[in-house]
Design a protein around this motif. Sequence first.
Motif, short mmCIF file in Angstrom:
data_model
loop_
_atom_site.label_atom_id
_atom_site.label_comp_id
_atom_site.label_asym_id
_atom_site.label_seq_id
_atom_site.Cartn_x
_atom_site.Cartn_y
_atom_site.Cartn_z
N PRO A 99 -118.26 29.91 -10.93
CA PRO A 99 -119.50 30.33 -11.81
C PRO A 99 -119.19 31.43 -12.97
N TYR A 100 -118.58 32.55 -12.34
CA TYR A 100 -118.12 33.87 -13.04
C TYR A 100 -117.21 33.38 -14.12
N ALA A 101 -116.02 32.49 -13.75
CA ALA A 101 -115.11 32.29 -14.77
C ALA A 101 -115.74 31.49 -16.02
N LEU A 102 -116.80 30.92 -16.08
CA LEU A 102 -117.68 30.14 -17.09
C LEU A 102 -118.44 31.14 -17.93
N VAL A 103 -118.50 32.50 -17.50
CA VAL A 103 -119.48 33.51 -18.19
C VAL A 103 -118.79 33.40 -19.69
N PRO A 104 -117.58 33.70 -19.88
CA PRO A 104 -117.26 33.65 -21.47
C PRO A 104 -117.48 32.58 -22.06
N ALA A 105 -117.18 31.30 -21.48
CA ALA A 105 -117.79 30.18 -22.36
C ALA A 105 -119.20 30.33 -22.52
N TYR A 106 -120.18 30.70 -21.84
CA TYR A 106 -121.51 30.81 -22.15
C TYR A 106 -121.90 31.83 -23.32
N PHE A 107 -120.94 32.74 -23.23
CA PHE A 107 -121.27 33.78 -24.31
C PHE A 107 -120.76 33.40 -25.77
N VAL A 108 -119.41 32.40 -25.99
CA VAL A 108 -118.69 31.97 -26.84
C VAL A 108 -120.06 30.90 -27.39
N CYS A 109 -120.33 30.14 -26.45
CA CYS A 109 -121.68 28.96 -27.02
C CYS A 109 -122.67 29.69 -27.69
N ALA A 110 -123.30 30.65 -26.99
CA ALA A 110 -124.40 31.49 -27.65
C ALA A 110 -124.16 31.99 -28.92
N LEU A 111 -122.99 32.67 -29.09
CA LEU A 111 -122.59 32.99 -30.35
C LEU A 111 -122.43 31.85 -31.56
N ALA A 112 -121.87 30.78 -30.99
CA ALA A 112 -121.73 29.76 -31.91
C ALA A 112 -122.88 29.19 -32.50
N TRP A 113 -124.02 29.19 -31.41
CA TRP A 113 -125.16 28.81 -32.04
C TRP A 113 -126.00 29.61 -32.94
N PHE A 114 -126.02 30.91 -32.68
CA PHE A 114 -126.56 31.84 -33.49
C PHE A 114 -126.07 31.77 -34.77
N LEU A 115 -124.57 31.80 -34.89
CA LEU A 115 -124.11 32.07 -36.39
C LEU A 115 -124.47 30.71 -37.04
N ARG A 116 -124.38 29.39 -36.42
CA ARG A 116 -124.69 28.53 -37.15
C ARG A 116 -126.18 28.31 -37.67
N VAL A 117 -127.11 28.54 -36.68
CA VAL A 117 -128.39 28.68 -37.11
C VAL A 117 -128.85 29.69 -37.94
N GLY A 118 -128.36 30.95 -37.66
CA GLY A 118 -128.67 32.17 -38.29
C GLY A 118 -128.33 32.10 -40.01
N THR A 119 -127.34 31.41 -40.36
CA THR A 119 -127.26 31.16 -41.90
C THR A 119 -128.27 30.65 -42.48
N GLU A 120 -129.02 29.65 -41.82
CA GLU A 120 -130.16 28.92 -42.17
C GLU A 120 -131.66 29.25 -41.80
N GLN A 121 -131.73 29.87 -40.87
CA GLN A 121 -132.95 30.55 -40.47
C GLN A 121 -133.41 32.12 -40.42
N SER A 122 -134.55 32.46 -40.44
CA SER A 122 -134.77 33.76 -40.75
C SER A 122 -134.91 34.40 -39.26
N MET A 123 -134.82 35.58 -39.20
CA MET A 123 -134.73 36.36 -37.97
C MET A 123 -135.94 36.09 -36.96
N LEU A 124 -137.23 36.22 -37.58
CA LEU A 124 -138.24 35.89 -36.73
C LEU A 124 -138.37 34.48 -36.30
N GLN A 125 -138.00 33.49 -37.31
CA GLN A 125 -137.97 32.27 -36.95
C GLN A 125 -136.84 32.01 -35.69
N THR A 126 -135.69 32.67 -35.72
CA THR A 126 -134.94 32.58 -34.60
C THR A 126 -135.38 32.98 -33.21
N VAL A 127 -136.22 34.31 -33.44
CA VAL A 127 -136.63 34.93 -32.40
C VAL A 127 -137.78 34.27 -31.82
N ALA A 128 -138.78 33.63 -32.56
CA ALA A 128 -139.87 32.78 -32.01
C ALA A 128 -139.28 31.75 -31.06
#
Length: 455
Positions: free
Chosen positions: A356-385
Amino acid sequence: MSASYIVYCAACISVLKELNNVVTEPYMDEPFHVPQAQAYCGGDFATWDPKITTPPGLYIMSVLFKRVFMFKCSLPMLRLTTTLTLLALPIVLTRLLCFYRRIRPPASILAPTPDAIVLSLFPIAWFFGFLYYTEVPSLVFVVATIVAASEDRHWLAGLLGLLSCTFRQTNIIWTLYAYATSQLMYLRYRRPGPGSQDIAKLHDPNADQARPVDLYRSVLSLPGVLPDILSVFVPYVFVLSVFVSFVVWNGGIVLGDKSNHILVLHVPQVYYFLTFSTAFGWPVLISGAGGIPLMLRKIYARTFGSNRALITLVSLAAMGFTVKLYTIHHPFLLSDNRHYTFYVWHRIYMFHWLAPYALVPAYFVCALAWFLRVGTEQSMLQTVALSICVLATLLPTPLLEPRYFMIPYLLMRMQIVNVPSWALVLEGLWYAAINVVTMGVFLYLPREGVGRFMW
């Protein structure tokens, strides 16, 4: 009716027919839902199976179909009830996708857009669209609620949101999200009328360009726009009042068997969701400008760039800490070997205590990937909501269950509106391949002593 929609409908009906021919008895959760629906169809509204934990919206819908369209309440016809909502899914998704794109929907409701049809093939929704489960009707009503809110029909949105809660209690969160996302889009794109003075603006930059100070600026700008959006919140106050009354009357959110559905703080559930989303949505993640190379460079820059390494290490440590404290080995997950999650849990997460701990970096990268892809098209508050609503939906759920990820995934996926044709085709083929395999295994490869495998 578009040719693609005809093919989609024909495929769904064919699969339903084959499933009814092969699986002739209620399966998994159906032995609870089907008798309850048949009791309602027989006019017995006083009987309730205490093992059922969701409200009776599904059964009431079957009663309405029986009385209006003369449907029988046999197992095949009850399954048809949910399949009809699967057929309606591309129609409502089209309206929502057009809202996010700021374009007019097709003139005919029977001509859904190609991306709406692709998203309707999303494996979790598609699979459960052929069984008598609440998932797809719940999804359709949630999407319809957001569509109505986006079209400034808030009383209709409130009604649809209330109906969505009769399928899944957690849909109250998505009803509030419908209000939030519609008003954020309204504030972002509204313009002063002819001869009008400048109107108040909500500070809401693009998510990928935002900094922590921008949240502070958004809070400072909020009082100026509140008078313009509070009046349309009235229908949602009504829905909230009804929901709170239900919770007080019921003594909690969960109906029936509360012992296996106790609300907890399940932080790793969010990590599982991010991994799940990446496994299904990778064709869209890699479809941004610059493709995979630029995505990897952005992830590297956000991870190890200037002054980022320390933040990354602290984040990974915090995530590892939450894995240690909040991982839940749910009894259903440990014992029910008819679900794919049983094997994921036993063969990956329980393979070694460090897994479970070895997968933590993968979780982190997945979160970044989605933020970077969505963040180029949506506003900050839309993403926060959306993030707040996803957290509110997933954090209290103790069981690792792919069905819980369905609505959060599709709403997050629809934030990405600029998808190249090749990526959409790849996404559709990916979903279709998964559907062929999972439905084929379910129908034709039952395991003696175990049963049929499913999500």
